[in-house]
Design a protein around this motif. Structure first.
Motif, PDB file in Angstrom:
ATOM      1  N   ALA A   1      -8.028   8.172  -6.194  1.00  0.00           N
ATOM      2  CA  ALA A   1      -8.244   7.521  -4.796  1.00  0.00           C
ATOM      3  C   ALA A   1      -8.899   6.271  -5.113  1.00  0.00           C
ATOM      4  O   ALA A   1      -8.784   5.399  -4.663  1.00  0.00           O
ATOM      5  CB  ALA A   1      -8.995   8.714  -3.710  1.00  0.00           C
ATOM      6  N   VAL A   2     -10.182   6.262  -5.898  1.00  0.00           N
ATOM      7  CA  VAL A   2     -11.030   5.101  -6.195  1.00  0.00           C
ATOM      8  C   VAL A   2     -10.250   4.131  -6.863  1.00  0.00           C
ATOM      9  O   VAL A   2     -10.172   2.820  -6.220  1.00  0.00           O
ATOM     10  CB  VAL A   2     -12.226   5.516  -6.947  1.00  0.00           C
ATOM     11  CG1 VAL A   2     -12.809   4.349  -7.581  1.00  0.00           C
ATOM     12  CG2 VAL A   2     -13.168   6.250  -6.283  1.00  0.00           C
TER      13      VAL A   2
ATOM     14  N   LEU B   1      -6.846   3.604  -6.574  1.00  0.00           N
ATOM     15  CA  LEU B   1      -5.999   3.034  -5.477  1.00  0.00           C
ATOM     16  C   LEU B   1      -6.740   2.343  -4.538  1.00  0.00           C
ATOM     17  O   LEU B   1      -6.301   1.175  -4.076  1.00  0.00           O
ATOM     18  CB  LEU B   1      -5.506   4.312  -4.560  1.00  0.00           C
ATOM     19  CG  LEU B   1      -4.493   3.888  -3.701  1.00  0.00           C
ATOM     20  CD1 LEU B   1      -3.237   3.350  -4.119  1.00  0.00           C
ATOM     21  CD2 LEU B   1      -4.229   5.193  -2.644  1.00  0.00           C
ATOM     22  N   VAL B   2      -7.951   2.409  -4.146  1.00  0.00           N
ATOM     23  CA  VAL B   2      -8.656   1.656  -3.362  1.00  0.00           C
ATOM     24  C   VAL B   2      -9.381   0.594  -3.940  1.00  0.00           C
ATOM     25  O   VAL B   2      -8.830  -0.758  -3.314  1.00  0.00           O
ATOM     26  CB  VAL B   2     -10.003   2.241  -2.598  1.00  0.00           C
ATOM     27  CG1 VAL B   2     -10.873   1.477  -1.929  1.00  0.00           C
ATOM     28  CG2 VAL B   2      -9.763   3.427  -1.770  1.00  0.00           C
ATOM     29  N   VAL B   3      -9.493   0.459  -5.236  1.00  0.00           N
ATOM     30  CA  VAL B   3      -9.801  -0.796  -6.057  1.00  0.00           C
ATOM     31  C   VAL B   3      -8.546  -1.962  -5.951  1.00  0.00           C
ATOM     32  O   VAL B   3      -8.842  -2.869  -5.785  1.00  0.00           O
ATOM     33  CB  VAL B   3     -10.189  -0.444  -7.312  1.00  0.00           C
ATOM     34  CG1 VAL B   3     -10.332  -1.562  -8.276  1.00  0.00           C
ATOM     35  CG2 VAL B   3     -11.657   0.178  -7.293  1.00  0.00           C
ATOM     36  N   ASP B   4      -7.441  -1.260  -6.295  1.00  0.00           N
ATOM     37  CA  ASP B   4      -6.158  -1.820  -6.394  1.00  0.00           C
ATOM     38  C   ASP B   4      -5.946  -2.714  -5.020  1.00  0.00           C
ATOM     39  O   ASP B   4      -5.365  -3.832  -4.763  1.00  0.00           O
ATOM     40  CB  ASP B   4      -4.898  -1.196  -6.654  1.00  0.00           C
ATOM     41  CG  ASP B   4      -4.816  -0.898  -8.167  1.00  0.00           C
ATOM     42  OD1 ASP B   4      -5.623  -1.370  -8.986  1.00  0.00           O
ATOM     43  OD2 ASP B   4      -3.789  -0.339  -8.806  1.00  0.00           O
ATOM     44  N   ILE B   5      -6.135  -1.947  -3.956  1.00  0.00           N
ATOM     45  CA  ILE B   5      -5.784  -2.514  -2.548  1.00  0.00           C
ATOM     46  C   ILE B   5      -6.755  -3.616  -2.150  1.00  0.00           C
ATOM     47  O   ILE B   5      -6.465  -4.690  -2.013  1.00  0.00           O
ATOM     48  CB  ILE B   5      -5.770  -1.377  -1.370  1.00  0.00           C
ATOM     49  CG1 ILE B   5      -4.422  -0.382  -1.659  1.00  0.00           C
ATOM     50  CG2 ILE B   5      -5.701  -1.893  -0.206  1.00  0.00           C
ATOM     51  CD1 ILE B   5      -4.372   0.851  -0.823  1.00  0.00           C
ATOM     52  N   LEU B   6      -8.051  -3.463  -2.443  1.00  0.00           N
ATOM     53  CA  LEU B   6      -8.978  -4.466  -2.258  1.00  0.00           C
ATOM     54  C   LEU B   6      -8.917  -5.783  -3.131  1.00  0.00           C
ATOM     55  O   LEU B   6      -8.950  -6.765  -2.715  1.00  0.00           O
ATOM     56  CB  LEU B   6     -10.696  -3.772  -2.807  1.00  0.00           C
ATOM     57  CG  LEU B   6     -11.406  -3.023  -1.705  1.00  0.00           C
ATOM     58  CD1 LEU B   6     -12.697  -2.626  -2.309  1.00  0.00           C
ATOM     59  CD2 LEU B   6     -11.658  -3.941  -0.625  1.00  0.00           C
TER      60      LEU B   6
ATOM     61  N   ILE C   1       0.833  -1.267  -0.055  1.00  0.00           N
ATOM     62  CA  ILE C   1       0.146  -0.083   0.015  1.00  0.00           C
ATOM     63  C   ILE C   1       0.897   1.294  -0.145  1.00  0.00           C
ATOM     64  O   ILE C   1       0.642   2.004  -0.751  1.00  0.00           O
ATOM     65  CB  ILE C   1      -0.881   0.015   1.276  1.00  0.00           C
ATOM     66  CG1 ILE C   1      -1.720  -1.148   1.187  1.00  0.00           C
ATOM     67  CG2 ILE C   1      -1.647   1.196   1.315  1.00  0.00           C
ATOM     68  CD1 ILE C   1      -2.676  -1.356   2.421  1.00  0.00           C
TER      69      ILE C   1
END
Lengths: 281, 318
Positions: free
Chosen positions: B293-294, B296-301, B5
């Motif tokens: 930001a979205v 980034l969140v999708v990648d982490i999820l 992350i």
């Protein structure tokens, strides 16, 4: 090549797409011969009339023939598609070659720029650029080119990176070939197929973006006939003249559909992975 | 995991810097002098004195790099600039507008998934059947149909002729009645893309060996598809969730304009008509930040959902 042709022939839907595009091109070229009326001549006595014998697709709020305007509108949409895709592909291919062939700092800069462009939702960015430059077809085209070149740069860079490693490139270098010679004679011919697919598939989003921006009043200015603008004009007379919100949309959809069909077919024919998948079935 | 992350966030820094540069440059592609362009009304040329005053007030008289650094500093402190029209901070209208856009985007996304997942699955398990052909034709038409036209047709049918829903507007805080037609417009066109993806992903999954093994074990087709195949087939759909969100944001521009939905797309179009350049800048920067930001969140999820990715990055690190 023969393999490619037979593969493409098998794909009937792609052929239908190609045929429709050919038809649209003919319509655009022969619009003056085909149009029953002058597309920009207002005839206020015939305002908002429904489809009739005189006006096959009715008239708009200024009494202009909708069919004639649609036929002439094909010129704008196709020209915008070809010019924008052509320039965006040329810019993207050039930058992709520099990026993939030379690598290093240039590669880093170009690829980070591509990443930054992709950080914007594309219509938003095109809208901001076209809106700031001011209304006009030229500005809309510039805005869409600025947004669109990135896909060609990425694809070209990828192809170059994979072609570059081949022995024949090394052999040409050993024989003393210049960078320019190696790129134009050995690398480009082997890396161009994916670009053709991307360009064909890229026509639909470009035409869609251009009609969207025209719909918002940023593209072609009146009285030039353009499909997106015609829809926007018709919006105010939705109740009295629903044909104004129907026919231009049909024209846009047929065009987009044809390019999508052709693009999908080309991709299947040129992409070896998609081909083997088909054979497996 | 934390390392991954952190690495992703650090990699974002140069991109965000370029995003800010691109956004800042938008003001400087105005043909001619921005102050003059803005103050030139329909009546004729602007008063030179007023132009000069405006230039000083908006900081347009300073060297370009100073202007950029000052602007960037303000942005980092949460000040996106002041509207030329209202002279209020541009974030004041942007935040509520974005809330409206988010409401529309979420509703559209839910609708899109409700359509695309079941239709995609049925199309895949009944490949080349009538239902598959019908849904793939529908998806192709949906992809090719411009949002603004679909929106107009829905208004024509459901608002003008049938009168089931209001023609346009936000009602009281974006109530359900007003939300239905714009959400259908955006949601169905997004569903057209996702259905095709769901179908091809499911087709690939059901050819895997572990599906064969599950069948050989004697599990019912329902369990094989619903439990073993679905989980894996959904992964690509999640991967493109970020792109899908960008697609919805893009679509919001025309859809909000047609339905008079007071979101960020409509705000942006309005500020273009008003030539309110700081507002255009603010909108585009805000949208880009949200989009980044979205993603980034999708990648982490995604790394949570698909352990294979985590192992891969770990193996590479070694």
């Amino acid at each position: 090549m023969a393999d490619f042709v037979s593969q493409f022939r098998e794909n009937r839907t792609a052929l239908v797409g190609a045929a429709v595009i050919l038809l649209l091109v003919l319509v655009a070229i022969f619009a003056p011969q085909l149009a029953p009326h002058n597309p920009i001549k207002a005839s206020l006595g015939d305002r908002l009339s429904a489809p009739s014998e005189k006006y096959p697709l009715g008239t708009d709020h200024l009494g202009r023939c909708v069919l004639s305007r649609l036929l002439y509108g094909a010129r704008i949409s196709l020209a915008v598609g070809v010019v924008v895709v052509g320039v965006a592909a040329a810019v993207g291919v050039a930058l992709g070659i520099i990026s993939g062939f030379y690598g290093g700092v240039l590669d880093e800069i170009i690829m980070r720029l591509v990443d930054a462009m992709l950080a914007f939702p594309s219509i938003f960015l095109a809208l901001a650029i076209a809106g700031t430059l001011g209304p006009g077809l030229g500005n809309v085209m510039i805005a869409i080119i600025v947004v669109e070149w990135t896909r060609y740069a990425r694809v070209m860079r990828g192809s170059i990176l994979s072609v570059k490693e081949n022995y024949y490139v090394e052999a040409a270098r050993a024989l003393g070939a210049s960078d320019f010679y190696v790129v134009t004679q050995h690398i480009l011919p082997n890396a161009i197929a994916p670009i053709i697919v991307v360009a064909t598939l890229g026509m639909a989003p470009v035409i869609l973006a251009a009609t969207s921006l025209s719909f918002l009043g940023l593209g072609v200015q009146p009285p030039t006939p353009e499909w997106g603008m015609m829809l926007n004009d018709g919006r105010l007379f939705m109740r009295r003249a629903p044909h104004l919100t129907t026919f231009p949309g049909v024209a846009i959809m047929i065009t987009i559909l044809a390019f999508n069909l052709l693009g999908d077919g080309l991709r299947d024919a040129l992409d070896p992975r998609a081909r083997t998948e088909k054979e497996l079935r | 995991m934390l390392n991954y992350i952190l690495k992703r966030i650090i990699l974002l820094a140069p991109i965000l810097l370029l995003v800010s540069l691109i956004t800042f440059s938008i003001l400087y592609i105005i043909p001619g002098d921005p102050a003059e362009t803005i103050l030139t009304g329909p009546g004729g040329a602007a008063d030179p004195k007023a132009v000069e005053e405006f230039r000083v007030k908006m900081g347009l008289d300073r060297p370009l790099h100073i202007q950029y650094l000052k602007w960037l500093n303000n942005v980092l402190h949460g000040n996106f600039g002041y509207s030329y029209m209202t002279e209020q901070p541009v974030l004041d209208p942007i935040l509520p507008a974005f809330r409206a856009t988010l409401k529309l985007a979420v509703a559209s996304m839910i609708l899109s998934l409700l359509i695309s997942i079941p239709v995609g699955i049925i199309s895949a398990i009944k490949q080349y059947s009538l239902i598959d052909n019908l849904s793939m034709t529908g998806a192709l038409l949906g992809v090719s149909m411009p949002n603004f036209w679909q929106g107009l047709l829905l208004i024509l049918l459901f608002a003008v002729y049938l009168g089931w829903f209001p023609v346009a507007g936000y009602g009281e805080n974006g109530d359900f009645e007003h939300l239905v037609l714009p959400a259908i417009t955006l949601g169905t066109s997004s569903a057209a893309i996702t259905t095709r993806l769901m179908r091809s992903s499911m087709l690939e999954t059901i050819r895997q060996d572990y599906i064969q093994a599950a069948r050989a074990k004697g599990l019912s087709e329902r369990v094989v598809i619903g439990k073993h195949a679905l989980k894996n087939a959904l992964i690509p759909v999640v991967t493109v969730a970020g792109l899908n969100f960008g697609y919805l944001l893009d679509g919001s521009v025309v859809v909000e304009t047609i339905f008079a939905w007071p979101g960020i797309g409509k705000l942006m179009v309005g500020s273009i008509y008003m030539r309110d350049y700081p507002m255009i800048q603010g909108c585009i920067l805000f949208v880009a930040l949200v989009y980044v930001a979205v993603n980034l969140v999708v990648d982490i999820l995604y790394t949570f959902l698909d352990p294979r990715i985590r192992y891969e990055t770990k193996a590479k690190a070694k």
